[in-house]
Motif scaffolding. Structure first.
Motif, PDB file in Angstrom:
ATOM      1  N   ALA A  15      49.146  39.066  53.847  1.00  0.00           N
ATOM      2  CA  ALA A  15      49.826  40.301  54.213  1.00  0.00           C
ATOM      3  C   ALA A  15      50.097  41.337  52.779  1.00  0.00           C
ATOM      4  O   ALA A  15      49.659  42.272  52.506  1.00  0.00           O
ATOM      5  CB  ALA A  15      51.026  39.983  55.050  1.00  0.00           C
ATOM      6  N   ASP A  16      50.455  40.230  51.826  1.00  0.00           N
ATOM      7  CA  ASP A  16      50.986  40.850  50.582  1.00  0.00           C
ATOM      8  C   ASP A  16      49.985  41.683  49.856  1.00  0.00           C
ATOM      9  O   ASP A  16      50.161  42.764  49.230  1.00  0.00           O
ATOM     10  CB  ASP A  16      51.831  40.069  49.541  1.00  0.00           C
ATOM     11  CG  ASP A  16      53.208  39.498  50.000  1.00  0.00           C
ATOM     12  OD1 ASP A  16      53.700  40.206  51.123  1.00  0.00           O
ATOM     13  OD2 ASP A  16      53.503  38.619  49.681  1.00  0.00           O
ATOM     14  N   SER A  17      48.536  40.940  50.052  1.00  0.00           N
ATOM     15  CA  SER A  17      47.490  41.634  49.333  1.00  0.00           C
ATOM     16  C   SER A  17      46.500  42.527  50.297  1.00  0.00           C
ATOM     17  O   SER A  17      45.602  42.949  49.909  1.00  0.00           O
ATOM     18  CB  SER A  17      46.616  40.743  48.684  1.00  0.00           C
ATOM     19  OG  SER A  17      46.208  39.763  49.546  1.00  0.00           O
ATOM     20  N   ALA A  18      47.034  42.750  51.597  1.00  0.00           N
ATOM     21  CA  ALA A  18      46.163  43.234  52.400  1.00  0.00           C
ATOM     22  C   ALA A  18      46.086  44.818  52.273  1.00  0.00           C
ATOM     23  O   ALA A  18      47.100  45.464  51.901  1.00  0.00           O
ATOM     24  CB  ALA A  18      46.638  43.126  54.050  1.00  0.00           C
ATOM     25  N   PRO A  19      45.074  45.621  52.554  1.00  0.00           N
ATOM     26  CA  PRO A  19      44.845  47.037  52.248  1.00  0.00           C
ATOM     27  C   PRO A  19      46.031  47.732  53.238  1.00  0.00           C
ATOM     28  O   PRO A  19      45.985  47.269  54.661  1.00  0.00           O
ATOM     29  CB  PRO A  19      43.508  47.351  52.815  1.00  0.00           C
ATOM     30  CG  PRO A  19      42.561  45.941  52.695  1.00  0.00           C
ATOM     31  CD  PRO A  19      43.865  44.954  52.881  1.00  0.00           C
ATOM     32  N   GLY A  20      46.911  48.408  52.887  1.00  0.00           N
ATOM     33  CA  GLY A  20      47.582  49.113  53.704  1.00  0.00           C
ATOM     34  C   GLY A  20      49.018  48.548  53.692  1.00  0.00           C
ATOM     35  O   GLY A  20      49.780  49.030  54.338  1.00  0.00           O
ATOM     36  N   PHE A  21      49.209  47.363  53.210  1.00  0.00           N
ATOM     37  CA  PHE A  21      50.717  46.634  53.116  1.00  0.00           C
ATOM     38  C   PHE A  21      51.420  47.414  52.035  1.00  0.00           C
ATOM     39  O   PHE A  21      51.013  47.896  51.024  1.00  0.00           O
ATOM     40  CB  PHE A  21      50.416  45.239  52.671  1.00  0.00           C
ATOM     41  CG  PHE A  21      51.621  44.586  52.320  1.00  0.00           C
ATOM     42  CD1 PHE A  21      52.597  44.086  53.385  1.00  0.00           C
ATOM     43  CD2 PHE A  21      52.234  44.478  51.163  1.00  0.00           C
ATOM     44  CE1 PHE A  21      53.688  43.534  53.169  1.00  0.00           C
ATOM     45  CE2 PHE A  21      53.504  43.886  51.182  1.00  0.00           C
ATOM     46  CZ  PHE A  21      54.047  43.518  52.061  1.00  0.00           C
ATOM     47  N   VAL A  22      52.638  47.528  52.735  1.00  0.00           N
ATOM     48  CA  VAL A  22      53.533  48.275  51.882  1.00  0.00           C
ATOM     49  C   VAL A  22      54.751  47.420  51.519  1.00  0.00           C
ATOM     50  O   VAL A  22      55.067  47.403  50.389  1.00  0.00           O
ATOM     51  CB  VAL A  22      54.266  49.712  52.511  1.00  0.00           C
ATOM     52  CG1 VAL A  22      55.294  50.290  51.578  1.00  0.00           C
ATOM     53  CG2 VAL A  22      52.961  50.638  52.901  1.00  0.00           C
ATOM     54  N   LEU A  81      48.062  47.752  59.789  1.00  0.00           N
ATOM     55  CA  LEU A  81      48.741  46.635  60.463  1.00  0.00           C
ATOM     56  C   LEU A  81      47.754  46.288  61.453  1.00  0.00           C
ATOM     57  O   LEU A  81      47.800  44.793  61.580  1.00  0.00           O
ATOM     58  CB  LEU A  81      49.900  47.148  61.220  1.00  0.00           C
ATOM     59  CG  LEU A  81      50.517  46.037  62.025  1.00  0.00           C
ATOM     60  CD1 LEU A  81      51.072  45.037  61.080  1.00  0.00           C
ATOM     61  CD2 LEU A  81      51.813  46.812  62.571  1.00  0.00           C
ATOM     62  N   TRP A  82      46.918  46.631  62.448  1.00  0.00           N
ATOM     63  CA  TRP A  82      46.101  45.835  63.118  1.00  0.00           C
ATOM     64  C   TRP A  82      45.152  44.949  62.853  1.00  0.00           C
ATOM     65  O   TRP A  82      44.924  43.904  63.266  1.00  0.00           O
ATOM     66  CB  TRP A  82      45.387  47.003  64.115  1.00  0.00           C
ATOM     67  CG  TRP A  82      44.531  46.517  65.116  1.00  0.00           C
ATOM     68  CD1 TRP A  82      43.265  46.382  64.970  1.00  0.00           C
ATOM     69  CD2 TRP A  82      44.842  46.247  66.423  1.00  0.00           C
ATOM     70  NE1 TRP A  82      42.490  45.830  66.044  1.00  0.00           N
ATOM     71  CE2 TRP A  82      43.559  45.568  67.102  1.00  0.00           C
ATOM     72  CE3 TRP A  82      45.847  46.057  67.050  1.00  0.00           C
ATOM     73  CZ2 TRP A  82      43.521  45.321  68.219  1.00  0.00           C
ATOM     74  CZ3 TRP A  82      45.802  45.561  68.552  1.00  0.00           C
ATOM     75  CH2 TRP A  82      44.522  45.084  69.083  1.00  0.00           C
ATOM     76  N   ASP A  83      44.515  45.722  61.642  1.00  0.00           N
ATOM     77  CA  ASP A  83      43.390  44.818  60.828  1.00  0.00           C
ATOM     78  C   ASP A  83      44.047  43.688  60.371  1.00  0.00           C
ATOM     79  O   ASP A  83      43.408  42.510  60.392  1.00  0.00           O
ATOM     80  CB  ASP A  83      42.961  45.580  59.703  1.00  0.00           C
ATOM     81  CG  ASP A  83      41.955  46.497  60.332  1.00  0.00           C
ATOM     82  OD1 ASP A  83      41.513  46.749  61.400  1.00  0.00           O
ATOM     83  OD2 ASP A  83      41.501  47.500  59.377  1.00  0.00           O
ATOM     84  N   PHE A  84      45.388  43.566  59.792  1.00  0.00           N
ATOM     85  CA  PHE A  84      45.718  42.479  59.326  1.00  0.00           C
ATOM     86  C   PHE A  84      46.066  41.391  60.433  1.00  0.00           C
ATOM     87  O   PHE A  84      46.006  40.319  60.189  1.00  0.00           O
ATOM     88  CB  PHE A  84      46.951  42.677  58.368  1.00  0.00           C
ATOM     89  CG  PHE A  84      47.953  41.684  58.242  1.00  0.00           C
ATOM     90  CD1 PHE A  84      47.537  40.618  57.271  1.00  0.00           C
ATOM     91  CD2 PHE A  84      48.828  41.040  58.789  1.00  0.00           C
ATOM     92  CE1 PHE A  84      48.061  39.289  57.020  1.00  0.00           C
ATOM     93  CE2 PHE A  84      49.625  40.015  58.695  1.00  0.00           C
ATOM     94  CZ  PHE A  84      49.269  38.891  57.751  1.00  0.00           C
ATOM     95  N   ALA A  85      46.854  41.826  61.591  1.00  0.00           N
ATOM     96  CA  ALA A  85      47.229  41.136  62.546  1.00  0.00           C
ATOM     97  C   ALA A  85      46.167  40.443  63.345  1.00  0.00           C
ATOM     98  O   ALA A  85      46.325  39.127  63.647  1.00  0.00           O
ATOM     99  CB  ALA A  85      47.880  41.865  63.606  1.00  0.00           C
TER     100      ALA A  85
END
Length: 178
Positions: A41-48, A82-86
């Motif tokens: 999550a921490d390194s996912a695109p779009g994570f804040v 968020l959708w892509d990560f989840a």
């Protein structure tokens, strides 16, 4: 928090009621997945940003919604991120196995809402949004993936609420001149 060019970010809260105590061996596979999933999550695109208990690597020790309820609160640049990560990352494996560790929720357990970029939502704010969704259903103020709203719709709703609040307030009374 990571830097972003978006004016609004998507906040999300999800709650999960444990089937067994957190230190129970039956929950161990979930606990073992926490570190790699949080790192992803921490390194996912779009994570804040994500909620982390002070001095810990995650928020599983925080229990603001009850002793057997864990919370996950995070902020993302977009709903798509968020959708892509989840649903398109290693997080999906946790989702597939969630019934092993968590009770089935009868009411909403995930809420999404837009926040100004740079705003870090509090747990109380997040729980209030979840309660709003549970009590009133989806709206630009509190929604789900299945019933989403844009940041512009949320801003329009917030502006309308502010106008209604101002209209409901009694007009200021002129000060008496002595």
């Amino acid at each position: 928090m990571t830097a972003s060019t978006h004016a609004a970010h998507l906040a999300q809260l999800n709650v999960a009621t444990l089937r067994h105590p957190f230190d129970d061996p039956r929950v161990a596979p979930f606990v073992e997945m926490l570190e790699p999933v949080n790192a992803a999550a921490d390194s996912a695109p779009g994570f804040v940003w994500r909620l982390v208990e002070e001095g810990a690597a995650d928020a599983t020790g925080l229990r603001p919604a009850g002793e057997d309820v864990i919370v996950n609160l995070s902020v993302w640049e977009t709903q798509e991120a968020l959708w892509d990560f989840a649903y398109r990352s290693g997080h999906l494996e946790v989702m597939r196995r969630r019934r092993e560790w968590f009770e089935r929720h009868v009411e909403a357990h995930l809420v999404l809402w837009w926040v100004p970029a740079g705003h870090v939502p509090t747990v109380d704010e997040a729980l209030e949004r979840l309660a709003d969704l549970q009590a009133h259903g989806p709206s630009p103020r509190a929604f789900t993936f299945a019933s989403s709203y844009t940041a512009a719709e949320a801003a329009t709703e917030a502006g309308a609420e502010a106008v209604q609040h101002l209209q409901a307030a009694p007009p200021p009374q002129p000060e008496a001149i002595n």
